[in-house]
Design a protein around this motif. Structure first.
Motif, PDB file in Angstrom:
ATOM      1  N   PHE A 104       0.787  -1.561   0.098  1.00  0.00           N
ATOM      2  CA  PHE A 104      -0.007   0.136  -0.122  1.00  0.00           C
ATOM      3  C   PHE A 104       0.760   0.736   0.079  1.00  0.00           C
ATOM      4  O   PHE A 104       1.708   1.420   0.612  1.00  0.00           O
ATOM      5  N   HIS A 105       0.462   2.297  -0.780  1.00  0.00           N
ATOM      6  CA  HIS A 105       1.336   3.231  -0.820  1.00  0.00           C
ATOM      7  C   HIS A 105       0.846   4.185  -0.192  1.00  0.00           C
ATOM      8  O   HIS A 105      -0.607   5.287  -1.181  1.00  0.00           O
ATOM      9  N   PRO A 106       0.661   5.479   1.230  1.00  0.00           N
ATOM     10  CA  PRO A 106      -0.600   6.529   1.369  1.00  0.00           C
ATOM     11  C   PRO A 106       0.272   7.825   0.266  1.00  0.00           C
ATOM     12  O   PRO A 106       0.981   7.279  -0.128  1.00  0.00           O
ATOM     13  N   VAL A 107      -0.726   8.447   1.464  1.00  0.00           N
ATOM     14  CA  VAL A 107      -0.364   9.802   1.126  1.00  0.00           C
ATOM     15  C   VAL A 107      -0.301  10.929   2.008  1.00  0.00           C
ATOM     16  O   VAL A 107      -1.271  10.880   2.686  1.00  0.00           O
ATOM     17  N   THR A 108       0.613  11.314   2.111  1.00  0.00           N
ATOM     18  CA  THR A 108       0.384  11.991   3.673  1.00  0.00           C
ATOM     19  C   THR A 108      -0.721  13.347   3.626  1.00  0.00           C
ATOM     20  O   THR A 108      -1.479  13.863   2.712  1.00  0.00           O
ATOM     21  N   ILE A 109      -1.017  13.275   5.117  1.00  0.00           N
ATOM     22  CA  ILE A 109      -2.062  13.899   4.907  1.00  0.00           C
ATOM     23  C   ILE A 109      -1.933  15.558   5.421  1.00  0.00           C
ATOM     24  O   ILE A 109      -1.181  15.227   6.638  1.00  0.00           O
ATOM     25  N   ALA A 119      -8.016   7.656   2.346  1.00  0.00           N
ATOM     26  CA  ALA A 119      -9.339   5.990   2.882  1.00  0.00           C
ATOM     27  C   ALA A 119      -9.622   5.872   1.576  1.00  0.00           C
ATOM     28  O   ALA A 119      -9.960   4.437   1.462  1.00  0.00           O
ATOM     29  N   THR A 120      -9.902   6.148   0.586  1.00  0.00           N
ATOM     30  CA  THR A 120      -9.826   5.879  -0.368  1.00  0.00           C
ATOM     31  C   THR A 120      -8.953   4.490  -1.316  1.00  0.00           C
ATOM     32  O   THR A 120      -9.466   3.540  -1.533  1.00  0.00           O
ATOM     33  N   LEU A 121      -8.151   5.258  -1.424  1.00  0.00           N
ATOM     34  CA  LEU A 121      -6.660   4.302  -2.009  1.00  0.00           C
ATOM     35  C   LEU A 121      -6.543   3.275  -0.753  1.00  0.00           C
ATOM     36  O   LEU A 121      -6.319   2.269  -1.631  1.00  0.00           O
ATOM     37  N   TYR A 122      -6.636   3.071   0.287  1.00  0.00           N
ATOM     38  CA  TYR A 122      -6.744   1.848   1.360  1.00  0.00           C
ATOM     39  C   TYR A 122      -8.224   0.724   1.000  1.00  0.00           C
ATOM     40  O   TYR A 122      -7.952  -0.219   1.139  1.00  0.00           O
ATOM     41  N   VAL A 182     -13.168   5.567   9.263  1.00  0.00           N
ATOM     42  CA  VAL A 182     -11.793   5.979   9.444  1.00  0.00           C
ATOM     43  C   VAL A 182     -12.293   7.091   9.742  1.00  0.00           C
ATOM     44  O   VAL A 182     -12.907   7.863   9.456  1.00  0.00           O
ATOM     45  N   SER A 183     -11.125   7.409  11.031  1.00  0.00           N
ATOM     46  CA  SER A 183     -10.927   8.086  11.678  1.00  0.00           C
ATOM     47  C   SER A 183      -9.269   8.554  12.038  1.00  0.00           C
ATOM     48  O   SER A 183      -8.622   8.206  11.809  1.00  0.00           O
ATOM     49  N   LEU A 184      -9.713  10.066  11.664  1.00  0.00           N
ATOM     50  CA  LEU A 184      -8.268  11.045  11.978  1.00  0.00           C
ATOM     51  C   LEU A 184      -7.886  10.743  13.435  1.00  0.00           C
ATOM     52  O   LEU A 184      -6.434  10.891  13.595  1.00  0.00           O
ATOM     53  N   ALA A 185      -8.752  11.111  14.135  1.00  0.00           N
ATOM     54  CA  ALA A 185      -8.603  11.950  15.257  1.00  0.00           C
ATOM     55  C   ALA A 185      -8.870  10.083  16.662  1.00  0.00           C
ATOM     56  O   ALA A 185      -8.703  10.508  17.426  1.00  0.00           O
ATOM     57  N   GLY A 186      -9.375   9.283  16.145  1.00  0.00           N
ATOM     58  CA  GLY A 186      -9.105   8.507  16.665  1.00  0.00           C
ATOM     59  C   GLY A 186     -10.890   7.751  17.308  1.00  0.00           C
ATOM     60  O   GLY A 186     -11.564   9.054  16.795  1.00  0.00           O
ATOM     61  N   GLN A 212      -4.573   2.663   9.828  1.00  0.00           N
ATOM     62  CA  GLN A 212      -4.079   1.412  10.820  1.00  0.00           C
ATOM     63  C   GLN A 212      -5.213   1.027  11.850  1.00  0.00           C
ATOM     64  O   GLN A 212      -5.693   1.680  12.606  1.00  0.00           O
ATOM     65  N   PRO A 213      -5.692  -0.442  12.079  1.00  0.00           N
ATOM     66  CA  PRO A 213      -6.983  -1.431  12.746  1.00  0.00           C
ATOM     67  C   PRO A 213      -6.305  -0.866  13.947  1.00  0.00           C
ATOM     68  O   PRO A 213      -5.721  -1.363  14.639  1.00  0.00           O
ATOM     69  N   VAL A 214      -7.690  -0.889  14.243  1.00  0.00           N
ATOM     70  CA  VAL A 214      -7.783  -0.239  16.466  1.00  0.00           C
ATOM     71  C   VAL A 214      -8.361  -1.448  17.008  1.00  0.00           C
ATOM     72  O   VAL A 214      -8.307  -1.558  18.041  1.00  0.00           O
ATOM     73  N   ASN A 215      -9.521  -2.523  16.185  1.00  0.00           N
ATOM     74  CA  ASN A 215      -9.903  -3.575  16.511  1.00  0.00           C
ATOM     75  C   ASN A 215      -9.890  -4.822  15.678  1.00  0.00           C
ATOM     76  O   ASN A 215      -9.083  -4.640  14.564  1.00  0.00           O
ATOM     77  N   ASP A 216     -10.248  -6.244  16.418  1.00  0.00           N
ATOM     78  CA  ASP A 216      -9.659  -7.337  15.424  1.00  0.00           C
ATOM     79  C   ASP A 216     -10.733  -7.209  14.195  1.00  0.00           C
ATOM     80  O   ASP A 216     -10.328  -7.751  13.671  1.00  0.00           O
ATOM     81  N   PRO A 217     -11.815  -7.046  13.740  1.00  0.00           N
ATOM     82  CA  PRO A 217     -12.383  -6.888  13.057  1.00  0.00           C
ATOM     83  C   PRO A 217     -11.449  -6.166  11.784  1.00  0.00           C
ATOM     84  O   PRO A 217     -12.006  -6.454  10.805  1.00  0.00           O
ATOM     85  N   ALA A 218     -10.655  -5.210  12.050  1.00  0.00           N
ATOM     86  CA  ALA A 218     -10.278  -4.434  11.200  1.00  0.00           C
ATOM     87  C   ALA A 218      -9.270  -5.491  10.841  1.00  0.00           C
ATOM     88  O   ALA A 218      -8.097  -5.112  10.033  1.00  0.00           O
ATOM     89  N   VAL A 219      -8.346  -5.779  11.919  1.00  0.00           N
ATOM     90  CA  VAL A 219      -7.444  -6.382  11.733  1.00  0.00           C
ATOM     91  C   VAL A 219      -7.543  -7.596  11.061  1.00  0.00           C
ATOM     92  O   VAL A 219      -6.805  -7.966   9.824  1.00  0.00           O
ATOM     93  N   ILE A 220      -8.555  -7.942  10.985  1.00  0.00           N
ATOM     94  CA  ILE A 220      -8.905  -9.234   9.954  1.00  0.00           C
ATOM     95  C   ILE A 220      -9.109  -9.077   8.863  1.00  0.00           C
ATOM     96  O   ILE A 220      -8.646  -9.185   7.630  1.00  0.00           O
ATOM     97  N   LEU A 221     -10.205  -8.053   8.584  1.00  0.00           N
ATOM     98  CA  LEU A 221      -9.901  -6.730   6.854  1.00  0.00           C
ATOM     99  C   LEU A 221      -8.693  -6.241   6.678  1.00  0.00           C
ATOM    100  O   LEU A 221      -8.258  -6.464   5.738  1.00  0.00           O
ATOM    101  N   HIS A 222      -8.064  -6.140   7.040  1.00  0.00           N
ATOM    102  CA  HIS A 222      -7.092  -5.765   6.773  1.00  0.00           C
ATOM    103  C   HIS A 222      -5.458  -6.886   6.356  1.00  0.00           C
ATOM    104  O   HIS A 222      -5.282  -6.812   5.172  1.00  0.00           O
TER     105      HIS A 222
END
Length: 226
Positions: A104-109, A119-122, A182-186, A212-222
């Protein structure tokens, strides 16, 4: 807060004081890798996906998750990878089969638009190829839609609330779609708890543009992709 350590840039000899960022565990407790004071930071020249992560155990619940390897960007342009201790490297490809996706190649925020773009790229990297702006306007943030998916991107400086998570989930349910936040501030603590109960993947978008995944469903999807 993690302990600060002195860091010397090998390129320009500038001295820095660095503390590893903390990320929220699925239980809500902040987790940060322990920095190794005895080891020397290395200059990051080439990136490899399996070297971008370290495995760190949460002191509160014992859950072990993958977190970004600590890095420091010097004003001279050098990026330093900070050594850590008390953790193990991310699983090797032999232990966990890697997704068939390229890196994955991110773009600086820098702006809210950058956050939506990242988020769209991800989401496309995960396998959702028809990302578009959703018709409805959420109470906060921006909604993105794809086949079988409704995603919410919140580029504000306020943590997402439990109401935000529930509104996304309810809307996705009426459309028979999965959802991603997807949240910038958590997230507020009750929002993380509710998301875990509903199975909503939560991601925090760091300033490099990498969710960055912060819960188990996100880790699985990632890990598995769409």
């Amino acid at each position: 807060m993690s302990e600060s350590v002195p860091v010397l840039c090998p390129a320009c000899r500038r001295e820095h004081v660095y503390a590893a960022p903390a990320y929220p565990c699925a239980c809500g407790a902040p987790v940060a890798p322990t920095l190794d004071r005895r080891a020397t930071p290395t200059e990051l020249v080439h990136r490899a996906w399996d070297e971008e992560w370290v495995s760190v155990r949460c002191a509160s619940c014992g859950r072990r998750n993958q977190w970004p390897h600590p890095e420091l960007g010097c004003p001279c342009g050098t990026v330093l990878r900070i050594p850590v201790t008390g953790s193990s490297p991310a699983p090797t490809p032999e232990a966990v089969p890697p997704p068939s996706r390229p890196a994955f190649h991110p773009v600086t925020i820098r702006t809210a638009r950058d956050a939506v773009t990242a988020a769209t790229l991800y989401l496309r990297w995960l396998g959702y190829g028809d990302i578009r702006r959703a018709d409805e306007r959420p109470p906060s943030g921006i909604r993105l839609a794809a086949r079988r998916l409704l995603a919410q991107v919140d580029p504000t400086i306020c943590p997402a609330s439990v109401r935000d998570v529930e509104c996304l989930w309810l809307t996705a349910m009426t459309e028979s779609a999965d959802c991603v936040y997807v949240s910038l501030a958590g997230y507020a603590e009750d929002a993380r708890i509710r998301a875990d109960a509903l199975g909503v993947p939560l991601f925090v978008l760091d300033l490099t543009g990498t969710p960055q995944p912060v819960n188990d469903p996100a880790v699985i999807l990632h890990t598995t992709g769409a």
